[in-house]
Design an enzyme around this catalytic site. Sequence first.
Site, PDB file in Angstrom:
ATOM      1  N   ASP A   1     -10.637   3.522   4.530  1.00 49.14           N
ATOM      2  CA  ASP A   1     -10.669   2.061   4.428  1.00 49.14           C
ATOM      3  C   ASP A   1     -12.254   1.750   4.583  1.00 49.14           C
ATOM      4  O   ASP A   1     -13.332   0.180   3.844  1.00 49.14           O
ATOM      5  CB  ASP A   1     -10.204   1.731   6.279  1.00 49.14           C
ATOM      6  CG  ASP A   1      -9.177   0.403   5.715  1.00 49.14           C
ATOM      7  OD1 ASP A   1      -9.287  -0.185   4.619  1.00 49.14           O
ATOM      8  OD2 ASP A   1      -8.301  -0.141   6.864  1.00 49.14           O
TER       9      ASP A   1
ATOM     10  N   LYS B   1       0.637  -1.333  -0.076  1.00 52.12           N
ATOM     11  CA  LYS B   1       0.106   0.277   0.042  1.00 52.12           C
ATOM     12  C   LYS B   1       0.757   1.117   0.142  1.00 52.12           C
ATOM     13  O   LYS B   1       0.455   2.699  -0.777  1.00 52.12           O
ATOM     14  CB  LYS B   1      -0.781  -0.389   1.229  1.00 52.12           C
ATOM     15  CG  LYS B   1      -1.942  -1.438   0.920  1.00 52.12           C
ATOM     16  CD  LYS B   1      -2.526  -1.459   2.520  1.00 52.12           C
ATOM     17  CE  LYS B   1      -4.022  -2.439   2.249  1.00 52.12           C
ATOM     18  NZ  LYS B   1      -4.426  -2.785   3.756  1.00 52.12           N
TER      19      LYS B   1
ATOM     20  N   GLN C   1      -3.945  -0.981   9.776  1.00 51.13           N
ATOM     21  CA  GLN C   1      -4.100  -2.187   9.338  1.00 51.13           C
ATOM     22  C   GLN C   1      -4.628  -2.948   9.991  1.00 51.13           C
ATOM     23  O   GLN C   1      -4.304  -3.603  11.305  1.00 51.13           O
ATOM     24  CB  GLN C   1      -3.151  -2.881   8.910  1.00 51.13           C
ATOM     25  CG  GLN C   1      -3.071  -4.167   8.330  1.00 51.13           C
ATOM     26  CD  GLN C   1      -3.452  -4.193   6.681  1.00 51.13           C
ATOM     27  OE1 GLN C   1      -3.898  -3.120   5.964  1.00 51.13           O
ATOM     28  NE2 GLN C   1      -3.831  -5.643   6.387  1.00 51.13           N
TER      29      GLN C   1
HETATM   30  N1  GUN Z   1      -7.201  -6.244   6.590  1.00 53.54           N
HETATM   31  C1  GUN Z   1      -7.902  -6.938   5.872  1.00 53.54           C
HETATM   32  N2  GUN Z   1      -8.467  -6.723   4.836  1.00 53.54           N
HETATM   33  C2  GUN Z   1      -7.932  -5.383   5.412  1.00 53.54           C
HETATM   34  C3  GUN Z   1      -7.972  -3.849   4.508  1.00 53.54           C
HETATM   35  O1  GUN Z   1      -9.092  -4.083   3.863  1.00 53.54           O
HETATM   36  N3  GUN Z   1      -8.464  -2.918   5.667  1.00 53.54           N
HETATM   37  C4  GUN Z   1      -7.510  -2.938   6.348  1.00 53.54           C
HETATM   38  N4  GUN Z   1      -7.095  -1.848   7.202  1.00 53.54           N
HETATM   39  N5  GUN Z   1      -6.898  -3.886   6.792  1.00 53.54           N
HETATM   40  C5  GUN Z   1      -6.974  -5.671   6.189  1.00 53.54           C
END
Ligand code: GUN
Length: 310
Positions: free
Chosen positions: A126, A59, A103
């Site tokens: 998110d 990311k 995350q």
């Molecule tokens: N963990 C698994 N998928 C995601 C996501 O799309 N965003 C975040 N922040 N954590 C995750």
Amino acid sequence: MDVATSAARVIDGKAVATEIIEKVKAARDRLVSECGMTPGLATVLVGDDPASGVYVRNKGRKAEECGFHSVQHNLSANTSETDLLDLVAQLNADTQIHGILVQLPLPDQIDEQKVLLAVDPDKDVDGFHPINVGRLATGAGDKAFVPCTPQGCVVLAKHALGNDLSGLEAVVVGRSNIVGRPVAQLLLAEHCTVTICHSRTRDLASVCRRADLLVAAVGRPLMVKGDWVKPGAAIIDVGVNRVPAPEKGEGKTRLVGDVDYAEASQVAGAITPVPGGVGPMTISMLMANTVIAAARSAGREDIAAGLMKA
Ligand code: GUN
């Protein structure tokens, strides 16, 4: 089986994701030249889970490729809830940061809901803050930040079926907060007739067979079989499951989806592969949400319009 001989059209998530990134870069350039601002994304990783580490690094890298201001915070596994909340408050107040991503999952000592609630809803790229979840659920999705993977699923569905999904029978297998529920809300907003299935659903196969659009997001390798699929249906496979692959050598593994691709691709009209389907879309949607957050903060949402329409 060989993809080239399968009946279904393969939906190329990588290609669609690349098209979206090009639009994100163009929007970023306009924000810089017309508003003197650079979109900023902060990622927060707590702990040393290797998979989460890879996701977060990717990311950050993609944000740099898009020309964003990109900041990564890596915190130790024993970080306290208070320290994480302090960091979130600091990022909320930072005018150079337009998007914040914490995350998931978080370590046990931290209340995940508390952290998600602490993120400024206007920086919640998110789409996990209850305000954004509520906006989507009440049909105000245009004002919300929409979670990245579900948004990616809908963009790919439109690639397969055309922009107008109204009236289609959509079946979503899985009811997680990250994928199943929001994808169902998005498809409802697109005027589909939506059924959400889960572990207690009776006769899952026959419910799936009704679907013009089938979204599988359960995390069970190869669960959806060919005879669960309506001929000509579009299938969006969100599953990413690592399974043993002794045919590749001792101890080797491969990635498979929640759908038995070899079988289902003989019946479906279009299908996303794993890998190379939904996966690449998630990160593109995050970049799109970040540029939208920056544009909104400058009162220039017009600059970020139409990003998702690849
Ligand atoms: N963990 C698994 N998928 C995601 C996501 O799309 N965003 C975040 N922040 N954590 C995750």
